[in-house]
Every structure is written in C-alpha cells, then in structure tokens.
Write an enzyme that holds these catalytic residues in place. Structure first.
Site, PDB file in Angstrom:
ATOM      1  N   ASP A 119       0.268  -1.417  -0.377  1.00 50.64           N
ATOM      2  CA  ASP A 119       0.298  -0.256  -0.229  1.00 50.64           C
ATOM      3  C   ASP A 119       1.007   1.415  -0.207  1.00 50.64           C
ATOM      4  OD1 ASP A 119      -1.998   1.985   0.582  1.00 50.64           O
ATOM      5  OD2 ASP A 119      -2.600   1.223   2.182  1.00 50.64           O
TER       6      ASP A 119
ATOM      7  N   THR B 162       3.713  11.636 -17.029  1.00 50.98           N
ATOM      8  CA  THR B 162       2.376  12.269 -17.691  1.00 50.98           C
ATOM      9  C   THR B 162       2.424  13.251 -18.096  1.00 50.98           C
ATOM     10  OG1 THR B 162       0.251  12.822 -17.005  1.00 50.98           O
ATOM     11  CG2 THR B 162       1.326  12.862 -15.361  1.00 50.98           C
TER      12      THR B 162
ATOM     13  N   TYR C 134      -3.512  16.658  -9.682  1.00 49.09           N
ATOM     14  CA  TYR C 134      -2.423  15.266  -9.759  1.00 49.09           C
ATOM     15  C   TYR C 134      -0.818  15.629 -10.682  1.00 49.09           C
ATOM     16  CZ  TYR C 134      -1.658  11.348 -13.550  1.00 49.09           C
ATOM     17  OH  TYR C 134      -1.724  10.577 -13.932  1.00 49.09           O
TER      18      TYR C 134
HETATM   19  P1  NDP Z   1      -4.718   2.431 -13.828  1.00 53.03           P
HETATM   20  O1  NDP Z   1      -5.407   4.192 -12.521  1.00 53.03           O
HETATM   21  O2  NDP Z   1      -5.008   2.149 -14.407  1.00 53.03           O
HETATM   22  O3  NDP Z   1      -3.806   1.897 -12.439  1.00 53.03           O
HETATM   23  C1  NDP Z   1      -2.968   2.392 -11.086  1.00 53.03           C
HETATM   24  C2  NDP Z   1      -3.530   1.533  -9.813  1.00 53.03           C
HETATM   25  O4  NDP Z   1      -2.552   2.067  -8.598  1.00 53.03           O
HETATM   26  C3  NDP Z   1      -4.646   0.202  -9.497  1.00 53.03           C
HETATM   27  O5  NDP Z   1      -4.609  -0.977  -9.745  1.00 53.03           O
HETATM   28  C4  NDP Z   1      -4.281   1.338  -7.596  1.00 53.03           C
HETATM   29  O6  NDP Z   1      -4.724   0.238  -7.159  1.00 53.03           O
HETATM   30  C5  NDP Z   1      -2.792   1.674  -7.737  1.00 53.03           C
HETATM   31  N1  NDP Z   1      -2.730   2.497  -6.537  1.00 53.03           N
HETATM   32  C6  NDP Z   1      -3.382   3.524  -6.485  1.00 53.03           C
HETATM   33  N2  NDP Z   1      -3.777   4.119  -5.225  1.00 53.03           N
HETATM   34  C7  NDP Z   1      -2.584   3.039  -4.852  1.00 53.03           C
HETATM   35  C8  NDP Z   1      -2.446   2.801  -2.779  1.00 53.03           C
HETATM   36  N3  NDP Z   1      -2.326   3.690  -2.198  1.00 53.03           N
HETATM   37  N4  NDP Z   1      -1.239   2.128  -2.999  1.00 53.03           N
HETATM   38  C9  NDP Z   1      -1.053   1.198  -4.130  1.00 53.03           C
HETATM   39  N5  NDP Z   1      -1.728   1.118  -5.199  1.00 53.03           N
HETATM   40  C10 NDP Z   1      -2.256   1.844  -5.723  1.00 53.03           C
HETATM   41  O7  NDP Z   1      -3.296   3.309 -13.767  1.00 53.03           O
HETATM   42  P2  NDP Z   1      -2.810   3.638 -15.366  1.00 53.03           P
HETATM   43  O8  NDP Z   1      -2.269   1.911 -15.139  1.00 53.03           O
HETATM   44  O9  NDP Z   1      -3.856   4.271 -16.484  1.00 53.03           O
HETATM   45  O10 NDP Z   1      -1.661   4.696 -15.037  1.00 53.03           O
HETATM   46  C11 NDP Z   1      -0.032   4.180 -14.667  1.00 53.03           C
HETATM   47  C12 NDP Z   1       0.875   5.392 -14.859  1.00 53.03           C
HETATM   48  O11 NDP Z   1       0.622   6.092 -16.191  1.00 53.03           O
HETATM   49  C13 NDP Z   1       0.582   6.088 -13.825  1.00 53.03           C
HETATM   50  O12 NDP Z   1       1.769   6.098 -13.168  1.00 53.03           O
HETATM   51  C14 NDP Z   1      -0.095   7.234 -14.300  1.00 53.03           C
HETATM   52  O13 NDP Z   1      -0.407   8.786 -13.818  1.00 53.03           O
HETATM   53  C15 NDP Z   1       0.258   7.155 -15.697  1.00 53.03           C
HETATM   54  N6  NDP Z   1       0.025   7.749 -16.510  1.00 53.03           N
HETATM   55  C16 NDP Z   1      -1.419   7.378 -16.716  1.00 53.03           C
HETATM   56  C17 NDP Z   1      -2.301   8.784 -18.336  1.00 53.03           C
HETATM   57  C18 NDP Z   1      -3.437   7.900 -18.225  1.00 53.03           C
HETATM   58  O14 NDP Z   1      -4.975   8.385 -19.056  1.00 53.03           O
HETATM   59  N7  NDP Z   1      -4.606   6.806 -17.361  1.00 53.03           N
HETATM   60  C19 NDP Z   1      -1.901   9.398 -18.395  1.00 53.03           C
HETATM   61  C20 NDP Z   1      -0.588   9.009 -18.369  1.00 53.03           C
HETATM   62  C21 NDP Z   1       0.262   8.866 -17.389  1.00 53.03           C
HETATM   63  P3  NDP Z   1      -6.652  -0.362  -6.850  1.00 53.03           P
HETATM   64  O15 NDP Z   1      -6.971  -1.158  -8.364  1.00 53.03           O
HETATM   65  O16 NDP Z   1      -6.831  -1.012  -5.815  1.00 53.03           O
HETATM   66  O17 NDP Z   1      -7.084   0.873  -7.409  1.00 53.03           O
END
Ligand code: NDP
Length: 302
Positions: free
Chosen positions: A34, A99, A123
C-alpha cells in the site's frame, strides 16, 4: 533478474504481466504493498529484494485529486521517494511512469524531455513531485512520461465511448485538447524492451517520452472509436445491438464549454524521438492499438 511490479491491477500493471516474459516477476497490488503506508512498501521491498522495481501504481483520479491533494501527493510523490531511496541504497533500477500533465500545454510543438515543466493541476504537480523525488535520490531510474492511456482493463475514454455509443444518441466531446492516445500494451512492450536495453548498457537512465505516434483530439478519438465499431458491425464481426449514437451526433465542443475540476493541457503532445532512436523502434500510429482494443472489447461483448 528479479522484478518487483507494484500496481499489478492497473491498466499498465496488467499489460506488464504479459510483456515481462523473460524475467522472474513478483507482482503486488494495493493489498500487498500500500503506497499510503511506508512500512508496507519497505517491507515488500526488503522481503522480495528485487533487482528492478517497476512502479505502475499511481493516484490517477485527475479531477478527484483537486479536492484530495494529500492522498495524491502521498501516492504519486512521497511513496515514490521511498522506492527511490531504497533503489539508491540497494543499487536497484527503478522504472516509473509520469504524464503529459507535468506540462502546461502552451507550447506549440510536441514537448521534449528537456522542456520546462509547469503542471496546472494537483495530479500534474503530484506526478512532477514524484519525478523530482527520483531525481533527488540519485538512484538509477527510467521514467516514462506517457499520455491518454487506455486498455481493455480498467476505466478509460475508449471504454467510455463504446458504452456511450450504445446508450446515448448524442454526445459533446472537446476538440481543443490534442494528444496521442497510448495503449497500456504499447507502454508495457516498450518498458520490457527498455529494461533489456538498459541491462545491456544500450539505454541510459533518465526521463523518456513514451506515446504512440500521431495526434488527435478527444473528439477525433471518439469519432474514430465509433467509426471502428460501425465498420466491425458492417463486416458482421460484432453482433451488438445497433448503436444509438450516429457519427454526426458526436458534437464538437471546447474545454471552456465543458468545465472540469482539474485543468488539462491543451497540447499534450510528447516528442518520442529520443526513446525511438535509443531503442531503434518506430512508435505505432495511435489508431493501430485503438482499433485492436475496440475490436477486443466489442468481440468480448458479443
Ligand atoms: P490505473 O489507474 O489503471 O492503475 C493505477 C493502479 O495504482 C491501480 O491498480 C491502483 O490500485 C493502484 N494504486 C492506487 N493507489 C494505491 C495505493 N495507495 N497503494 C497501492 N496501489 C495503489 O493507472 P494506469 O495504469 O492508467 O497508469 C499507469 C501510470 O501511467 C501511472 O503512473 C499514471 O500516472 C501514468 N499515466 C496514466 C495516464 C492515463 O491516462 N491513465 C496518462 C498519463 C500517465 P487499485 O486497483 O487497488 O485501485
């Protein structure tokens, strides 16, 4: 090489599980590591003692972050700093994602890695703070800035458009934000190649821009998704009910007419030339993977 993947349930995390085939991968979700809890993160790192950490976890709820700054900063910056400190002390590579929102979007051309950051949202500031924490730690890191991520997993614009095309007879989508929709699968594939190149001494640590090629607006993407759905239905490749939404009813609108809590960059284009040259790859046009994901989603639906 032992890889510890954090954020295994996210869009990129899920695709990394399929792309990292040549290494031992230990994949953890929020329950096992976490990012809100330092003991949980450091325990996972100590216990698994990886050669490479990939952090695919992030606080990605862009609008919610505006009223939840502490949580966004915790996950996107403070926890990243813990990983970076561990990586430096144990001489481990940290792979991390950032991002287009670190930029203000005012530049006319695509942003390069050397351009000055100027985030406009909570963000964006939290993601920039995560980048800075990694840089300040002095660890070996590959930071990939990407944009407009979608996949068959999780919530994203492509999936939302598929749903809206079935439910609504008209939608308004902004035309004045430009970027490259990038599939999580593409990000995962390039990540795997980049790790191999880094291990072979062919890629230096640093920040790299990683998106699909080409550009479009959200309106352009919405139109493309619906056009693809209609084409597949015409070909008899998808037996979903007729769409309520016709192409001419995807109405163009502007950011000013569609206010959201978080300010978005109007120009989200990232120049991927440095990474393409270093890995000797051509980034595919954004429409290639959008078509593949739309096809899979509507075939799964039939
Ligand atoms: P997602 O939102 O699909 O996944 C993020 C994951 O992070 C989720 O599985 C979530 O867990 C987990 N998470 C959030 N909070 C915590 C926590 N406190 N502890 C552990 N895990 C946590 O993200 P993406 O795959 O889309 O993004 C991947 C990367 O790309 C990130 O760094 C994002 O900032 C970056 N990015 C994403 C963009 C987009 O359009 N999505 C655009 C540009 C960059 P849970 O499943 O339990 O919620």
């Amino acid at each position: 090489m032992k890889i510890l993947l954090l954020g295994k349930n996210g869009q990129v995390g899920q695709e990394l599980l399929g792309a990292l085939t040549t290494s031992e991968v230990i994949a953890l979700g929020r329950d096992e590591a976490d990012l809100g809890d330092q003991a949980s993160v450091t325990q996972a790192l100590r216990h698994h003692s990886p050669d490479i950490i990939i952090n695919a976890a992030a606080y990605t709820a862009v609008d919610k972050a505006e009223s939840d700054e502490a949580a966004a900063m915790q996950v996107n910056a403070t926890a990243v700093g813990w990983m970076a400190d561990y990586a430096r002390r144990h001489n481990v590579l940290l792979v991390h994602y950032s991002t287009d929102y670190v930029f203000d979007g005012l530049k006319k051309q695509a942003y390069t890695e050397d351009d000055t950051t100027h985030p406009q949202s909570v963000y964006g500031r939290s993601k920039r703070a995560g980048e800075q924490a990694i840089i300040d730690s002095g660890c070996q890191a590959l930071i990939f800035r990407t944009s407009w991520v979608y996949s068959v997993h999780g919530g994203n614009f492509v999936k939302t458009m598929i749903r809206l095309a079935k439910e609504r007879d008209t939608v308004s989508i902004v035309t004045d934000q430009i970027g490259a929709p990038t599939s999580a699968r593409h990000i995962a594939d390039i990540t795997a190649q980049a790790i191999s190149a880094w291990a072979a001494g062919r890629l230096r640590a640093g920040i790299y821009h990683l998106t699909a090629a080409g550009e479009t607006s959200w309106h352009g993407l919405a139109t493309h998704v619906v056009r693809r759905m209609l084409a597949r239905m015409d070909e008899g490749r998808a037996s979903i009910a007729p769409l309520k939404l016709q192409l001419e009813n995807i109405k163009p609108t502007t950011t000013e007419n569609y206010p959201l809590p978080a300010k978005r960059p109007k120009n989200s284009r990232l120049d991927t030339g440095t990474l393409s040259a270093a890995l000797n790859v051509r980034m595919p046009h954004w429409s290639v993977d959008v078509d593949a994901v739309v096809d899979r989603l509507i075939e799964d639906d039939t």
